[in-house]
Write a protein that holds these residues in place. Structure first.
Motif, short mmCIF file in Angstrom:
data_model
loop_
_atom_site.label_atom_id
_atom_site.label_comp_id
_atom_site.label_asym_id
_atom_site.label_seq_id
_atom_site.Cartn_x
_atom_site.Cartn_y
_atom_site.Cartn_z
N LEU A 192 1.07 -6.34 -2.92
CA LEU A 192 2.19 -7.42 -2.52
C LEU A 192 2.28 -6.65 -1.06
O LEU A 192 2.82 -5.27 -0.90
CB LEU A 192 3.18 -7.50 -3.39
N LEU A 193 2.27 -7.52 0.13
CA LEU A 193 2.54 -6.84 1.48
C LEU A 193 3.82 -7.67 1.79
O LEU A 193 3.72 -8.91 1.84
CB LEU A 193 1.50 -7.06 2.36
N ASP A 194 4.72 -7.00 2.53
CA ASP A 194 5.77 -7.39 3.36
C ASP A 194 5.48 -7.05 4.59
O ASP A 194 5.69 -5.74 4.88
CB ASP A 194 7.26 -7.07 2.94
N PRO A 195 5.09 -7.36 5.67
CA PRO A 195 4.51 -7.41 7.04
C PRO A 195 5.67 -6.89 8.07
O PRO A 195 5.32 -6.41 8.99
CB PRO A 195 3.62 -8.31 7.36
N ASP A 218 -5.35 -7.14 9.40
CA ASP A 218 -6.40 -7.62 8.35
C ASP A 218 -5.56 -7.96 7.07
O ASP A 218 -4.78 -7.11 6.23
CB ASP A 218 -7.16 -6.42 8.05
N LEU A 219 -5.60 -9.13 6.58
CA LEU A 219 -4.71 -9.58 5.58
C LEU A 219 -5.78 -9.90 4.50
O LEU A 219 -5.43 -10.68 3.31
CB LEU A 219 -4.00 -10.83 5.74
N SER A 220 -7.11 -9.35 4.25
CA SER A 220 -8.02 -9.80 3.32
C SER A 220 -7.49 -8.96 2.08
O SER A 220 -7.05 -7.97 1.97
CB SER A 220 -9.37 -9.43 3.60
N LYS A 221 -8.05 -9.69 0.95
CA LYS A 221 -7.69 -9.02 -0.41
C LYS A 221 -6.38 -8.92 -0.81
O LYS A 221 -6.03 -7.76 -1.32
CB LYS A 221 -8.44 -7.85 -0.76
N ILE A 222 -5.40 -9.43 -0.34
CA ILE A 222 -3.93 -9.34 -0.55
C ILE A 222 -3.42 -10.45 -1.69
O ILE A 222 -3.80 -11.35 -1.53
CB ILE A 222 -2.89 -9.38 0.72
N THR A 223 -2.95 -9.68 -2.79
CA THR A 223 -2.52 -10.62 -3.76
C THR A 223 -1.30 -11.46 -3.35
O THR A 223 -1.48 -12.85 -3.81
CB THR A 223 -1.95 -9.96 -4.80
N ALA A 224 -0.27 -10.90 -2.72
CA ALA A 224 0.72 -11.63 -2.20
C ALA A 224 1.20 -11.06 -0.82
O ALA A 224 1.43 -9.98 -0.64
CB ALA A 224 1.89 -11.80 -3.18
N GLY A 259 18.31 -6.30 1.96
CA GLY A 259 17.64 -6.05 0.35
C GLY A 259 17.35 -7.06 -0.21
O GLY A 259 16.51 -6.87 -1.14
N VAL A 260 17.89 -8.30 0.11
CA VAL A 260 17.46 -9.30 -0.75
C VAL A 260 16.16 -9.75 -0.81
O VAL A 260 15.32 -10.10 -1.89
CB VAL A 260 18.43 -10.57 -0.32
N GLY A 261 15.30 -9.68 0.43
CA GLY A 261 13.93 -9.83 0.33
C GLY A 261 13.15 -8.67 -0.40
O GLY A 261 11.98 -8.95 -0.97
N ASP A 262 13.46 -7.54 -0.60
CA ASP A 262 12.99 -6.36 -1.32
C ASP A 262 13.16 -6.70 -2.93
O ASP A 262 12.25 -6.61 -3.56
CB ASP A 262 13.54 -5.21 -0.83
N ILE A 263 14.33 -7.06 -2.80
CA ILE A 263 14.62 -7.58 -4.41
C ILE A 263 13.70 -8.69 -4.93
O ILE A 263 13.11 -8.74 -5.88
CB ILE A 263 16.02 -7.96 -4.40
N PHE A 264 13.64 -9.80 -4.05
CA PHE A 264 12.57 -10.84 -4.33
C PHE A 264 11.19 -10.15 -4.56
O PHE A 264 10.36 -10.81 -5.41
CB PHE A 264 12.64 -11.73 -2.87
N CYS A 265 10.69 -9.45 -3.66
CA CYS A 265 9.12 -8.81 -3.77
C CYS A 265 9.15 -8.09 -5.14
O CYS A 265 8.00 -8.20 -5.70
CB CYS A 265 8.86 -8.08 -2.57
N ALA A 266 9.85 -7.20 -5.36
CA ALA A 266 9.90 -6.44 -6.58
C ALA A 266 9.82 -7.21 -7.64
O ALA A 266 9.20 -7.13 -8.68
CB ALA A 266 11.01 -5.45 -6.53
N ALA A 267 10.80 -8.33 -7.84
CA ALA A 267 10.74 -9.22 -9.06
C ALA A 267 9.47 -10.15 -9.26
O ALA A 267 8.83 -10.00 -10.33
CB ALA A 267 11.83 -10.17 -8.68
N PHE A 268 8.96 -10.64 -8.07
CA PHE A 268 7.78 -11.20 -8.04
C PHE A 268 6.83 -10.33 -8.54
O PHE A 268 5.88 -10.78 -9.70
CB PHE A 268 7.32 -11.87 -6.82
N ALA A 269 6.47 -9.20 -7.98
CA ALA A 269 5.41 -8.33 -8.41
C ALA A 269 5.48 -7.86 -10.01
O ALA A 269 4.52 -7.76 -10.63
CB ALA A 269 5.54 -6.86 -7.51
N CYS A 270 6.86 -7.35 -10.42
CA CYS A 270 6.75 -7.24 -11.58
C CYS A 270 6.54 -8.22 -12.50
O CYS A 270 5.75 -8.09 -13.69
CB CYS A 270 8.25 -6.52 -12.02
#
Length: 291
Positions: A133-136, A157-163, A225-236
């Protein structure tokens, strides 16, 4: 399960209503604690300086900094002026770049804050991960002569990125496009899940389907930090269930639960029970359309 997070821990000086609070921050902290709350193991690939005085605060929450994180240079430090959902960001110090360390983890979150992850490191993650997962944001940020952060168009290069998680500005500086067209362009670049967060409206593009959720109107105090919380919750959630729809509900549920705390800094990170309850409610409210 275990998640590796490549990002700086930061020191955030958050200014709101004339008051300044100094708090630990950065995706390494917010994503890491969110993942720990979801019963994941966490491996931090980060850097901090001798001025970072929050190690114990992280350890109390089960998040431990490796010896390799220690630097002789100051910790990356930001000053943030918060007004509702808007904020003005200034860079005050920058720590060393992060060197990639391959390890036996289930997935990676790469979320640089400012220039700590090189494109070569990004390639190493891509080559050594099944989930990425990438937050750019940190690849797009630049700083002016006064230290103020702004965004600049950047080819990645955004190839092979899950999210990928982007807001409208970030998506525009990656593609030159807006809204659905920007999401489709990111998908064509090689992203499996495009997560597009426009304040309280969140859209996910997967294959030929758009899913939309809305966080209800509420008093917004600090979005740090809300965007980071969002990313971690999606990933997990995705790593556990392999269910895109449930993962986006979990991510939006985590963001909503964090905002509902009305807390400043890391105090807003919700527990797994609050996330689960909100996600289950949101699951029945998802709207979708074909593209």
């Amino acid at each position: 399960m275990k998640l590796a997070i490549l990002s700086h821990c930061t020191v955030d000086e958050i200014s709101r209503n004339g008051q300044v609070v100094e708090t630990p921050g950065g995706p390494a902290a917010y994503c890491g604690i969110t993942a720990k709350n979801m019963k994941f193991g966490v491996e931090l690939q980060t850097r901090i300086g001798p001025d970072f005085k929050f190690k114990q605060d992280l350890e109390v929450k089960g998040l431990f900094l490796p010896q390799s994180a220690l630097s002789n240079n100051p910790t990356t430090r930001f000053s943030l002026s918060v007004l509702g959902t808007e904020r003005e960001l200034h860079l005050k110090a920058k720590c060393d770049q992060i060197e990639f360390s391959n390890s036996d983890v289930d997935g990676f979150i790469v979320s640089p804050v400012f220039d700590e992850v090189s494109e070569e490191t990004l390639d190493q993650v891509r080559e050594n991960s099944d989930f990425f997962l990438l937050d750019p944001q940190g690849f797009l940020r630049r700083v002016d002569s006064n230290g103020k952060i702004y965004l600049e168009k950047t080819l990645l290069d955004l190839s092979k990125i899950t999210a990928i998680k982007t807001d409208p500005d970030e998506a525009f500086y990656l593609t030159g496009l807006k809204e659905k067209e920007a999401m489709l362009a990111l998908q064509k670049k090689g992203v499996k899940h495009v997560l597009y967060t426009n304040k309280q409206d969140i859209t996910m593009l997967v294959k030929d389907r758009l899913y939309n959720l809305h966080i209800p109107n509420m008093e917004i105090r600090d979005t740090t930090g809300v965007g980071d919380i969002f990313c971690a919750a999606f990933a997990c959630s995705y790593l556990k269930e392999k269910d895109s729809l449930w993962a986006i509900c979990f991510a939006v549920g985590a963001a909503q639960a964090a905002l509902e705390t009305k807390a400043t800094g890391m105090a807003k990170i919700p527990n797994s029970g609050s996330i689960q309850q909100t996600a289950a409610y949101l699951y029945n409210l998802v709207k979708f359309s074909q593209v």
